[in-house]
Scaffold this motif. Sequence first.
Motif, PDB file in Angstrom:
ATOM      1  N   GLY A  66      41.809  71.790   9.039  1.00  0.00           N
ATOM      2  CA  GLY A  66      43.365  72.223   7.912  1.00  0.00           C
ATOM      3  C   GLY A  66      44.001  71.359   7.540  1.00  0.00           C
ATOM      4  N   ALA A  68      42.563  82.127   1.365  1.00  0.00           N
ATOM      5  CA  ALA A  68      44.005  83.208   1.890  1.00  0.00           C
ATOM      6  C   ALA A  68      43.933  83.968   0.695  1.00  0.00           C
ATOM      7  N   GLU A  69      44.588  83.866  -0.163  1.00  0.00           N
ATOM      8  CA  GLU A  69      44.780  84.833  -1.151  1.00  0.00           C
ATOM      9  C   GLU A  69      43.551  85.372  -1.264  1.00  0.00           C
ATOM     10  N   VAL A 114      40.613  76.769   9.687  1.00  0.00           N
ATOM     11  CA  VAL A 114      41.059  76.108   8.761  1.00  0.00           C
ATOM     12  C   VAL A 114      42.675  76.464   9.019  1.00  0.00           C
ATOM     13  N   MET A 115      43.091  78.187   9.181  1.00  0.00           N
ATOM     14  CA  MET A 115      44.394  78.620   9.843  1.00  0.00           C
ATOM     15  C   MET A 115      45.071  77.659  11.496  1.00  0.00           C
ATOM     16  N   LEU A 169      52.537  81.669   9.761  1.00  0.00           N
ATOM     17  CA  LEU A 169      51.928  81.706   8.776  1.00  0.00           C
ATOM     18  C   LEU A 169      51.130  83.314   8.257  1.00  0.00           C
ATOM     19  N   GLN A 199      50.262  76.990   0.117  1.00  0.00           N
ATOM     20  CA  GLN A 199      49.733  75.516  -0.329  1.00  0.00           C
ATOM     21  C   GLN A 199      50.846  74.277   0.507  1.00  0.00           C
ATOM     22  N   GLY A 224      42.734  69.791   4.822  1.00  0.00           N
ATOM     23  CA  GLY A 224      42.051  69.877   3.727  1.00  0.00           C
ATOM     24  C   GLY A 224      42.287  70.102   2.420  1.00  0.00           C
ATOM     25  N   ASN A 225      41.397  70.551   1.689  1.00  0.00           N
ATOM     26  CA  ASN A 225      42.010  70.495  -0.307  1.00  0.00           C
ATOM     27  C   ASN A 225      43.178  71.264   0.369  1.00  0.00           C
ATOM     28  N   PRO A 226      44.254  71.285  -0.363  1.00  0.00           N
ATOM     29  CA  PRO A 226      45.291  72.880  -0.004  1.00  0.00           C
ATOM     30  C   PRO A 226      45.505  73.480  -0.819  1.00  0.00           C
ATOM     31  N   GLU A 227      44.976  73.310  -1.885  1.00  0.00           N
ATOM     32  CA  GLU A 227      44.280  74.641  -3.369  1.00  0.00           C
ATOM     33  C   GLU A 227      43.591  75.664  -2.131  1.00  0.00           C
ATOM     34  N   ARG A 275      42.057  87.150   1.259  1.00  0.00           N
ATOM     35  CA  ARG A 275      43.571  88.436   2.546  1.00  0.00           C
ATOM     36  C   ARG A 275      42.661  89.114   3.900  1.00  0.00           C
ATOM     37  N   TRP A 330      51.936  82.912  -1.575  1.00  0.00           N
ATOM     38  CA  TRP A 330      50.691  81.667  -1.787  1.00  0.00           C
ATOM     39  C   TRP A 330      51.080  80.329  -2.167  1.00  0.00           C
ATOM     40  N   LEU A 372      49.812  73.489   3.056  1.00  0.00           N
ATOM     41  CA  LEU A 372      48.627  73.026   3.610  1.00  0.00           C
ATOM     42  C   LEU A 372      48.908  70.864   3.395  1.00  0.00           C
ATOM     43  N   MET A 429      44.402  77.490  -0.218  1.00  0.00           N
ATOM     44  CA  MET A 429      45.052  78.225  -0.234  1.00  0.00           C
ATOM     45  C   MET A 429      44.172  80.344  -0.922  1.00  0.00           C
TER      46      MET A 429
END
Lengths: 285, 285
Positions: B219, B230-231, B182-183, A251, A264, B221-224, B234, A260, A267, B227
Amino acid sequence: MKIGIVGIGLIGASLGWDFRQLGHDVSGVSRQQFTCDLAEREGICDRASCDLASLKDAQIIFICTPIAAIIPTIAQLVPHLQPETIITDAGSVKGAIVDRATALWANFVGGHPMAGNSQSGIAAFEKGLFADRPYVLTPTPTTVPSALKTVDELVRSLGAIVYQTTPDRHDRSVAWISHLPVMISASLIDACLSETDPTILDFAKKFASTGFKDTSRVGAGNPEMGMMMAEYNRDALLQSLYLYRDRLDSLIDSIEHKEWTKIQYLLSKNQAARTDFLNSKDTCD
Amino acid sequence: MKIGIVGIGLIGASLGWDFRQLGHDVSGVSRQQFTCDLAEREGICDRASCDLASLKDAQIIFICTPIAAIIPTIAQLVPHLQPETIITDAGSVKGAIVDRATALWANFVGGHPMAGNSQSGIAAFEKGLFADRPYVLTPTPTTVPSALKTVDELVRSLGAIVYQTTPDRHDRSVAWISHLPVMISASLIDACLSETDPTILDFAKKFASTGFKDTSRVGAGNPEMGMMMAEYNRDALLQSLYLYRDRLDSLIDSIEHKEWTKIQYLLSKNQAARTDFLNSKDTCD
């Protein structure tokens, strides 16, 4: 039946209460006279004593001490027992217990009631604690079939959902869902404390909400119990930790390489997998 | 005041409701006519539209879209606005937003309401969602003082606990307590799925209880949203992940070298630290 219970904490006391409700005769043993008195007064045991010899007439004995005390307790018990007495334990690891216990007492059956709450000690006991909860028995090729049958029937009578598997498979399964979460949760708290900017640490504390609270919960549980998980389930726990570190590295690598869409996807997969994980049984929360 | 809200999801709708209760005039904008109709019918907005130009008379506009849409939304808004209009946002990262937003609109103030529930969308809106919750504002040296004062007073009127810090310190703080959990939680689920023995995986699912449930929650939760954390955060997230991996490696090393006392000490320290973490505020759970 004449049931003995050694260690009148959360598990031992909850077993005692339920067995008495079912009409069994329950004798308890604790190191502390105060606990013995309380167990008698609260109706958890018919009688309780600090003396292991008081269990000489027991037909089955549940060892509900901390993991480190299970083998020493059995060694101290055996001189007092009738040969037909069955011994079972309630330890959360089995590989480190079962063979050694069986060597001391042939009529041994490894057990692990997967029930509890966030408390410990006799005061935390709960009526019906084992109902609809997994109770794992770990027979080996040398386990006496009649002893296994007796333990199985007794724990089923508590309303528990009984599973049988090998000590190794038990330990590897609980490493995933119980011992590994403790270690990664503990490392989260540990990592936060390594923040060197006091302003950021202070804001982190002020902003911490349910996400941090839930993820850090099991890492801040009973330190002695956490240590014993590591000590007595070392091999399975390390195996889980290595695989966990591998997934974490992957990860981190994805974030470094700005993948990304891949994150996604991961996840989304996790979201579905967790639902599947938690729905694989009907009655355990 | 004349308040505009772009994005009528959980946060936008909850802001709208509370502001209307306080006597403000609330105009909403959503991409979906269905959401606009619902927002008017439920009393979340005085009026709602799919057209950003409908906010031309707003004195202050809250951008409550997903992170990725914040900057594009501001770019589309600016041709319609009076110069004195204030824009603020509700994004959970600030470094990636504040400078770019300020370049588009000088009267911009970065904000992050740290409130929510496990749902999203207009149907999840809650009355009084922000009361006793942190609401972070992230002024920079170029932030217009009067704009900051207006936003500060408005969010305080919701009962929120307002903190001011730099975008960088905000992002590093939330990396610790929101994005890192989350990660590591996602990696737990991912690691469990890497178990190659189907019997063990099946038992792990059957035995999974509150420990696994809590540690794996965020971990999954909502994948979007995961993401985007993270984006858009970062650098701070990677910094937290590196320190986390270091602490995890240290714990693995201790287990490999059977340093049980050291592990018990670590767990005891964590137990105390978590209590301190969660008690550093009086009113946020």
